[in-house]
Design a protein around this motif. Structure first.
Motif, PDB file in Angstrom:
ATOM      1  N   CYS A  29       5.517   0.419  -8.156  1.00 20.29           N
ATOM      2  CA  CYS A  29       5.082   0.360  -6.832  1.00 20.29           C
ATOM      3  C   CYS A  29       5.271  -1.170  -6.175  1.00 20.29           C
ATOM      4  O   CYS A  29       5.253  -1.137  -4.890  1.00 20.29           O
ATOM      5  CB  CYS A  29       3.607   0.477  -6.853  1.00 20.29           C
ATOM      6  N   GLU A  48      -0.205   0.818 -12.377  1.00 21.25           N
ATOM      7  CA  GLU A  48      -1.267   1.913 -12.771  1.00 21.25           C
ATOM      8  C   GLU A  48      -0.961   2.756 -14.015  1.00 21.25           C
ATOM      9  O   GLU A  48      -1.862   3.234 -14.886  1.00 21.25           O
ATOM     10  CB  GLU A  48      -1.682   2.714 -11.529  1.00 21.25           C
ATOM     11  N   ILE A  49       0.316   3.370 -13.836  1.00 19.40           N
ATOM     12  CA  ILE A  49       0.639   4.552 -14.603  1.00 19.40           C
ATOM     13  C   ILE A  49       1.135   4.199 -15.930  1.00 19.40           C
ATOM     14  O   ILE A  49       1.163   4.791 -16.938  1.00 19.40           O
ATOM     15  CB  ILE A  49       1.453   5.321 -13.845  1.00 19.40           C
ATOM     16  N   CYS A  67      -0.485  -2.105  -5.863  1.00 22.40           N
ATOM     17  CA  CYS A  67      -1.155  -1.060  -6.851  1.00 22.40           C
ATOM     18  C   CYS A  67      -2.395  -1.315  -7.302  1.00 22.40           C
ATOM     19  O   CYS A  67      -2.785  -2.235  -7.155  1.00 22.40           O
ATOM     20  CB  CYS A  67      -0.031  -1.012  -7.894  1.00 22.40           C
ATOM     21  N   ASP A  68      -3.045  -0.217  -7.453  1.00 18.97           N
ATOM     22  CA  ASP A  68      -4.598   0.102  -7.404  1.00 18.97           C
ATOM     23  C   ASP A  68      -5.543  -1.330  -7.571  1.00 18.97           C
ATOM     24  O   ASP A  68      -6.227  -1.786  -7.041  1.00 18.97           O
ATOM     25  CB  ASP A  68      -4.942   1.121  -8.262  1.00 18.97           C
ATOM     26  N   THR A  76       3.269   1.708  -2.681  1.00 17.28           N
ATOM     27  CA  THR A  76       2.215   2.380  -3.107  1.00 17.28           C
ATOM     28  C   THR A  76       1.897   3.834  -2.898  1.00 17.28           C
ATOM     29  O   THR A  76       2.503   4.247  -1.857  1.00 17.28           O
ATOM     30  CB  THR A  76       1.041   1.536  -2.755  1.00 17.28           C
ATOM     31  N   CYS A  77       1.049   4.493  -3.413  1.00 15.87           N
ATOM     32  CA  CYS A  77       0.906   5.856  -3.141  1.00 15.87           C
ATOM     33  C   CYS A  77       0.515   6.137  -1.941  1.00 15.87           C
ATOM     34  O   CYS A  77      -0.495   5.359  -1.457  1.00 15.87           O
ATOM     35  CB  CYS A  77      -0.397   6.194  -4.140  1.00 15.87           C
ATOM     36  N   ALA A  84      -5.037   2.373  -3.742  1.00 13.62           N
ATOM     37  CA  ALA A  84      -3.950   1.306  -3.295  1.00 13.62           C
ATOM     38  C   ALA A  84      -4.150   1.305  -1.684  1.00 13.62           C
ATOM     39  O   ALA A  84      -4.348   0.055  -1.114  1.00 13.62           O
ATOM     40  CB  ALA A  84      -2.823   1.511  -3.841  1.00 13.62           C
TER      41      ALA A  84
HETATM   42 FE1  FES Z   1       0.801   2.273  -7.871  1.00 14.84          FE
HETATM   43 FE2  FES Z   1      -0.481   4.553  -6.948  1.00 14.84          FE
HETATM   44  S1  FES Z   1       0.692   4.098  -8.758  1.00 14.84           S
HETATM   45  S2  FES Z   1      -0.186   2.592  -6.122  1.00 14.84           S
END
Ligand code: FES
Length: 575
Positions: free
Chosen positions: A67, A99-100, A135-136, A207-208, A214
């Protein structure tokens, strides 16, 4: 360097600035400054450079954080702005939380990143800082750090991805990640099509691109007044974002000259504005953890009742998934968060100071109303929903509170009475949820224990429990689910989260057994366990605190000192 004394102080004995700030301890300040100058020259810097204010750029680019993969280019834009305004930009790395990629959950490391960022702001010679995050957990960590360090700071958010496309439909991560995976589990999407979707879910840097955590935290950073207006929604790949980053570089230098610190911006008025915006955008439940954590650092009281009051009195305006129909790029085109705040203006504290050095009201004076041609931002008299997206629940099952994202729930389940199907932890859930013999019906209430801040540890985003396969196959797509865990802001469903106190510290959630009746009444803000007090007392007496899942290092510090969800899951010694 020539206008500083040997001890690093300014000529009038004022707090040292620039390269002379916070000298390394050798017991000889003159030597420390001499040595620092020598090493700075070794980096190619000149006395002209070192005579300027220094702006740190907290860089979170990492190949473990896709991200943020464009943040080196963003940092270059920030540097241009800093140089234009007459200061010296110096980029430094901090922890970056993708995040992931993080196990067991990025939330376990938010406080670690906040500590890292705070200490690097304070420990290195910088007069102001530009924080690059997205990211989150990165933005919450940076905001916590900025509040604690209280050195002039401005945030440049990473920006959302552009949308992907599949078979004529737009894709939004990760709302569609979950939707397509659910269809695959239900047997309605084969492996080849799933693979095609996988390749399109993340089509660009950023980001998502739904209103997940995020995007929510970027919006709230802007609502708090800590960005250049318009920063949150502009997609990551667009040139406009680089121009905003350059403007942030120029502005931080002025903020240093004005001594405009986070403590002047992060006031109660600013947090009330952020909570209003959270409701108006149908933002992530995770903000109900992060905002109290940031407020705690700023010394501002902010509790769950503040969120519930705002939810009842703030319409849902942003028509963005998962609560609405559009994506972040559509919100940006409609005017972004400034346009949302323009519509919300009658409900905001207009005297809250922003990073521009102006009160919010003056900033909004220059923002046009969202045009009638768009549908991503609704007017106050035609909201998506009359009340905000979140509800705070209390009751015998959650004496200290729980959170429900009403805007993403199934309306028919918002008043529900059902029997508990209990999973004692995440391993138990994984082992049994798809067992054909599981005693569960569409009316059951799925309960997950021991997934809170201590029990997780780190309060993983496991609250959106998978629907048991046999029910999926029968067409069930939502059930009431209850846990002490969190949920991704991109997820939806009738999911009660953040139950406090959590099971691992002996909250009533720990005492639920299969077959117990539970009542959810979102309108009344109630969550109750219908078990007689005598029986609960018997179970409480037999309850044993689970063995701490970790025994050493940072993870031990985390489980020993983390606060519960309503207090933001910060460490008790950092508030
Ligand atoms: Fe990074 Fe959704 S995984 S903002």
């Amino acid at each position: 360097m020539t206008d500083t004394r040997p001890d690093g102080a300014g000529p009038d004995g004022a707090e040292p600035r620039g390269i002379a700030r916070g000298l390394t301890s050798y017991g000889d300040a003159g030597f420390s400054l001499f040595l620092r100058g020598a090493y700075a020259r070794g980096a190619g810097l000149t006395p002209e450079d070192l005579a300027r204010p220094i702006i740190g750029i907290a860089q979170t680019w990492s190949e473990f954080n896709p991200c943020h993969r464009h943040l080196r280019e963003v940092a270059d834009a920030v540097k241009r702005g800093v140089l234009q305004a007459g200061a010296l930009p110096l980029e430094f790395p901090t922890i970056s939380l993708g995040e992931i990629y993080l196990s067991p959950t990025s939330m376990l490391f938010r406080n670690l990143m906040a500590m890292d960022t705070e200490e690097m702001i304070l420990g290195q010679p910088m007069d102001g800082v530009v924080l690059l995050g997205g990211c989150d957990k990165t933005l919450p960590a940076q905001l916590m750090a900025a509040a604690s360090a209280d050195r002039p700071a401005i945030v440049v958010t990473a920006g959302p991805m552009l949308t992907g496309h599949h078979e004529g439909a737009r894709l939004g991560a990760c709302t569609d990640c979950r939707r397509f995976w659910g269809e695959h589990r239900a047997g309605t999407l084969d492996a080849a099509r799933l693979e095609a979707v996988q390749g399109e879910l993340f089509p660009s840097a950023g980001t998502c691109m739904v209103m997940g955590t995020a995007s929510t935290m970027a919006a709230l950073t802007e609502a708090l007044g800590l960005t250049i207006p318009g920063m949150a929604a502009v997609p990551a790949p667009l040139a406009r974002r680089l121009r905003l980053a350059e403007a942030a570089g120029r502005r931080i230098v002025e903020m240093v000259r004005e001594d405009l610190r986070p403590s002047k911006i992060l006031t109660r008025a600013a947090f009330e504005n952020a909570v209003r915006v959270l409701m108006a955008i149908g933002g992530s439940t995770n903000a109900v953890v992060h905002l109290p954590a940031i407020a705690g650092r700023a010394g501002v009281p902010l509790d769950l009742d503040d969120f519930d009051r705002a939810a009842r009195a703030t319409p849902l305006l942003a028509n963005v998934r998962p609560s609405g129909a559009y994506h972040m790029e559509d919100l940006a085109e409609a005017g972004g968060i400034p346009a949302v705040m323009k519509v919300l203006r009658p409900l905001l504290n207009l005297d809250a100071l922003t990073a521009l050095g102006e009160p919010l009201g003056a900033v909004l004076d220059g923002v046009p109303e969202p045009g009638a041609w768009q549908d991503a931002i609704r007017p106050l008299d035609r909201p998506l929903k009359p009340e905000g997206g979140l509800a705070i629940l209390r009751g015998t099952l959650a004496p200290d509170g729980a959170v429900l994202k009403v805007s993403a729930a199934t309306p028919a389940l918002l008043a529900h009475r059902g029997r508990a199907c209990v999973f004692r932890d995440l391993d138990d859930l994984a082992a049994r949820v798809d067992d054909p013999a599981l005693a569960v019906t569409p009316d059951s209430v799925l309960v997950l224990q021991n997934a809170g801040p201590v029990g997780g540890p780190g309060m993983p985003e496991a609250g959106s429990l998978p629907i048991p396969k046999k029910l999926l196959a029968a067409g069930v797509r939502d059930m009431v689910r209850i846990s002490d865990a969190r949920m991704s802001g991109t997820a939806g469903g009738t999911v009660v989260l953040h139950v406090a106190p959590e099971a691992a510290v002996g909250g009533p959630l720990a005492l639920v057994r299969d077959g117990d009746e539970i009542i959810l009444d979102a309108a009344a803000r109630r969550l109750d366990l219908l078990v007689p007090e005598a029986e609960l007392a018997r179970r409480r007496a037999a309850w044993r605190r689970p063995e701490p899942p970790v025994r050493r290092g940072y993870r031990r510090l985390f489980v020993e000192r983390v606060l519960q969800a309503p207090e933001g899951c910060d460490f008790d010694f950092l508030r």
